[in-house]
Design a protein around this motif. Structure first.
Motif, PDB file in Angstrom:
ATOM      1  N   SER A  45       3.132 -46.419 -27.627  1.00 24.45           N
ATOM      2  CA  SER A  45       3.584 -46.846 -28.659  1.00 24.45           C
ATOM      3  C   SER A  45       2.604 -46.795 -29.902  1.00 24.45           C
ATOM      4  O   SER A  45       2.854 -46.860 -31.043  1.00 24.45           O
ATOM      5  N   ASP A  48       3.055 -43.576 -31.245  1.00 20.33           N
ATOM      6  CA  ASP A  48       4.186 -43.188 -32.228  1.00 20.33           C
ATOM      7  C   ASP A  48       4.030 -43.942 -33.493  1.00 20.33           C
ATOM      8  O   ASP A  48       4.500 -43.417 -34.350  1.00 20.33           O
ATOM      9  N   ARG A  77      10.180 -42.692 -26.699  1.00 19.93           N
ATOM     10  CA  ARG A  77       9.663 -42.901 -28.168  1.00 19.93           C
ATOM     11  C   ARG A  77       9.855 -41.607 -29.131  1.00 19.93           C
ATOM     12  O   ARG A  77      10.150 -41.760 -30.257  1.00 19.93           O
ATOM     13  N   ARG A  80      12.950 -40.743 -29.953  1.00 22.98           N
ATOM     14  CA  ARG A  80      13.607 -41.470 -31.099  1.00 22.98           C
ATOM     15  C   ARG A  80      13.060 -40.903 -32.421  1.00 22.98           C
ATOM     16  O   ARG A  80      13.525 -41.047 -33.525  1.00 22.98           O
TER      17      ARG A  80
END
Length: 159
Positions: A45, A48, A77, A80
Protein backbone atom coordinates in the motif's frame (compact mmCIF):
# COMPACT_ATOMS: atom_id res chain seq x y z
CA UNK A 1 36.69 0.46 -4.81
CA UNK A 2 33.35 2.16 -4.22
CA UNK A 3 32.16 4.84 -6.61
CA UNK A 4 31.28 8.18 -5.00
CA UNK A 5 27.56 8.51 -4.32
CA UNK A 6 26.92 4.78 -4.72
CA UNK A 7 25.42 2.97 -1.74
CA UNK A 8 25.69 -0.84 -1.68
CA UNK A 9 22.88 -2.97 -0.21
CA UNK A 10 22.41 -6.65 0.50
CA UNK A 11 18.91 -7.19 1.93
CA UNK A 12 15.29 -7.04 0.79
CA UNK A 13 14.61 -4.32 3.34
CA UNK A 14 17.45 -2.13 2.03
CA UNK A 15 16.37 -2.75 -1.56
CA UNK A 16 12.81 -1.71 -0.73
CA UNK A 17 13.96 1.44 1.07
CA UNK A 18 16.18 2.51 -1.84
CA UNK A 19 13.44 1.72 -4.36
CA UNK A 20 10.96 3.86 -2.44
CA UNK A 21 13.52 6.69 -2.29
CA UNK A 22 14.03 6.44 -6.06
CA UNK A 23 10.29 6.73 -6.70
CA UNK A 24 9.96 9.65 -4.26
CA UNK A 25 12.78 11.58 -5.97
CA UNK A 26 11.46 10.99 -9.49
CA UNK A 27 9.32 13.51 -11.34
CA UNK A 28 9.16 12.58 -15.04
CA UNK A 29 10.04 8.92 -15.65
CA UNK A 30 10.52 5.62 -13.88
CA UNK A 31 11.97 2.79 -15.95
CA UNK A 32 11.94 -0.62 -14.30
CA UNK A 33 13.23 -3.96 -15.48
CA UNK A 34 13.03 -7.27 -13.64
CA UNK A 35 12.44 -10.82 -14.86
CA UNK A 36 9.15 -11.08 -12.92
CA UNK A 37 8.96 -8.23 -10.33
CA UNK A 38 8.40 -10.74 -7.51
CA UNK A 39 10.76 -8.83 -5.19
CA UNK A 40 9.48 -5.36 -6.05
CA UNK A 41 6.84 -4.14 -3.54
CA UNK A 42 4.26 -3.48 -6.28
CA UNK A 43 1.48 -4.85 -4.07
CA UNK A 44 2.36 -2.83 -0.96
CA UNK A 45 0.00 0.00 0.00
CA UNK A 46 2.79 2.49 0.74
CA UNK A 47 4.47 1.78 -2.60
CA UNK A 48 1.11 2.15 -4.35
CA UNK A 49 0.71 5.56 -2.69
CA UNK A 50 4.19 6.62 -3.89
CA UNK A 51 3.47 5.51 -7.45
CA UNK A 52 0.07 7.22 -7.43
CA UNK A 53 1.63 10.49 -6.27
CA UNK A 54 4.31 10.20 -8.97
CA UNK A 55 1.73 9.52 -11.70
CA UNK A 56 -0.69 12.18 -10.44
CA UNK A 57 2.07 14.79 -10.86
CA UNK A 58 2.48 13.79 -14.51
CA UNK A 59 5.14 11.09 -14.32
CA UNK A 60 5.34 8.10 -16.66
CA UNK A 61 6.11 4.53 -15.58
CA UNK A 62 7.69 2.01 -17.96
CA UNK A 63 7.92 -1.64 -16.88
CA UNK A 64 9.69 -4.40 -18.78
CA UNK A 65 9.62 -8.04 -17.63
CA UNK A 66 10.15 -11.56 -18.90
CA UNK A 67 6.93 -12.70 -17.19
CA UNK A 68 4.00 -10.78 -15.70
CA UNK A 69 2.12 -13.63 -14.02
CA UNK A 70 3.39 -12.70 -10.52
CA UNK A 71 2.07 -9.16 -10.89
CA UNK A 72 -1.28 -10.34 -12.28
CA UNK A 73 -1.79 -12.87 -9.47
CA UNK A 74 -0.23 -11.14 -6.46
CA UNK A 75 -0.41 -7.39 -7.00
CA UNK A 76 -4.07 -6.30 -7.21
CA UNK A 77 -3.12 -2.77 -6.11
CA UNK A 78 -0.76 -2.45 -9.06
CA UNK A 79 -3.39 -3.82 -11.43
CA UNK A 80 -5.81 -1.16 -10.11
CA UNK A 81 -3.08 1.47 -10.56
CA UNK A 82 -2.60 0.29 -14.13
CA UNK A 83 -6.31 0.65 -14.75
CA UNK A 84 -6.48 4.11 -13.13
CA UNK A 85 -3.36 5.43 -14.89
CA UNK A 86 -3.26 3.42 -18.11
CA UNK A 87 -2.40 6.64 -19.97
CA UNK A 88 0.80 7.01 -17.90
CA UNK A 89 1.92 3.38 -17.51
CA UNK A 90 3.35 1.13 -20.21
CA UNK A 91 4.28 -2.49 -19.62
CA UNK A 92 6.18 -4.71 -22.00
CA UNK A 93 7.15 -8.35 -22.04
CA UNK A 94 10.49 -9.50 -23.41
CA UNK A 95 10.89 -12.17 -26.04
CA UNK A 96 12.73 -15.44 -25.43
CA UNK A 97 15.89 -13.98 -26.91
CA UNK A 98 16.22 -11.69 -23.85
CA UNK A 99 15.42 -14.22 -21.13
CA UNK A 100 19.10 -14.61 -20.32
CA UNK A 101 19.03 -11.10 -18.77
CA UNK A 102 18.95 -11.57 -15.01
CA UNK A 103 19.72 -8.19 -13.51
CA UNK A 104 17.04 -5.93 -12.06
CA UNK A 105 16.85 -2.16 -11.84
CA UNK A 106 14.76 0.97 -11.44
CA UNK A 107 15.91 4.20 -13.05
CA UNK A 108 14.38 7.47 -11.94
CA UNK A 109 14.53 10.47 -14.27
CA UNK A 110 17.78 9.14 -15.80
CA UNK A 111 19.69 10.39 -12.72
CA UNK A 112 18.94 7.84 -9.98
CA UNK A 113 19.18 4.07 -10.01
CA UNK A 114 18.55 1.10 -7.76
CA UNK A 115 20.16 -1.98 -9.26
CA UNK A 116 20.37 -5.61 -8.19
CA UNK A 117 23.22 -7.39 -9.90
CA UNK A 118 21.23 -10.63 -10.27
CA UNK A 119 17.49 -11.07 -9.78
CA UNK A 120 18.04 -14.17 -7.62
CA UNK A 121 19.98 -12.17 -5.02
CA UNK A 122 19.48 -9.00 -3.03
CA UNK A 123 23.02 -7.68 -3.46
CA UNK A 124 23.12 -4.44 -5.40
CA UNK A 125 23.68 -0.71 -5.30
CA UNK A 126 21.77 2.55 -5.31
CA UNK A 127 22.85 5.96 -6.56
CA UNK A 128 20.83 9.16 -6.44
CA UNK A 129 21.28 12.36 -8.43
CA UNK A 130 24.26 10.92 -10.30
CA UNK A 131 23.40 10.60 -14.01
CA UNK A 132 26.64 8.75 -14.81
CA UNK A 133 25.57 5.89 -12.49
CA UNK A 134 22.45 5.18 -14.54
CA UNK A 135 23.78 5.69 -18.09
CA UNK A 136 24.59 2.05 -18.90
CA UNK A 137 21.38 0.68 -17.42
CA UNK A 138 19.33 3.37 -19.18
CA UNK A 139 20.87 2.35 -22.49
CA UNK A 140 20.15 -1.31 -21.70
CA UNK A 141 16.56 -0.45 -20.83
CA UNK A 142 16.08 1.30 -24.17
CA UNK A 143 17.39 -1.81 -25.95
CA UNK A 144 15.17 -4.13 -23.88
CA UNK A 145 12.17 -1.87 -24.56
CA UNK A 146 12.80 -1.88 -28.28
CA UNK A 147 12.94 -5.69 -28.34
CA UNK A 148 9.83 -6.19 -26.18
CA UNK A 149 6.13 -6.40 -26.95
CA UNK A 150 3.20 -4.77 -25.18
CA UNK A 151 1.96 -6.80 -22.23
CA UNK A 152 0.20 -6.56 -18.86
CA UNK A 153 -2.93 -4.64 -19.68
CA UNK A 154 -5.47 -3.09 -17.32
CA UNK A 155 -8.17 -5.45 -18.58
CA UNK A 156 -8.08 -9.02 -19.80
CA UNK A 157 -8.76 -7.86 -23.35
CA UNK A 158 -5.92 -5.34 -23.22
CA UNK A 159 -8.20 -2.34 -23.66
Amino acid sequence: MEQAGVVPFASRQEFGAHLRACVERSVATLRMFDPDFSVFPLGASDFDALLRAFLRKGGHLYLAAHRTDHIERNCPRFMRLLKDYSHRIECRVTGRNLHQLTDSFCIGDEVSIVRRFHSDHMRGEAAFDTPQSSEISAERFRAIWAESLPGLHATTTGL
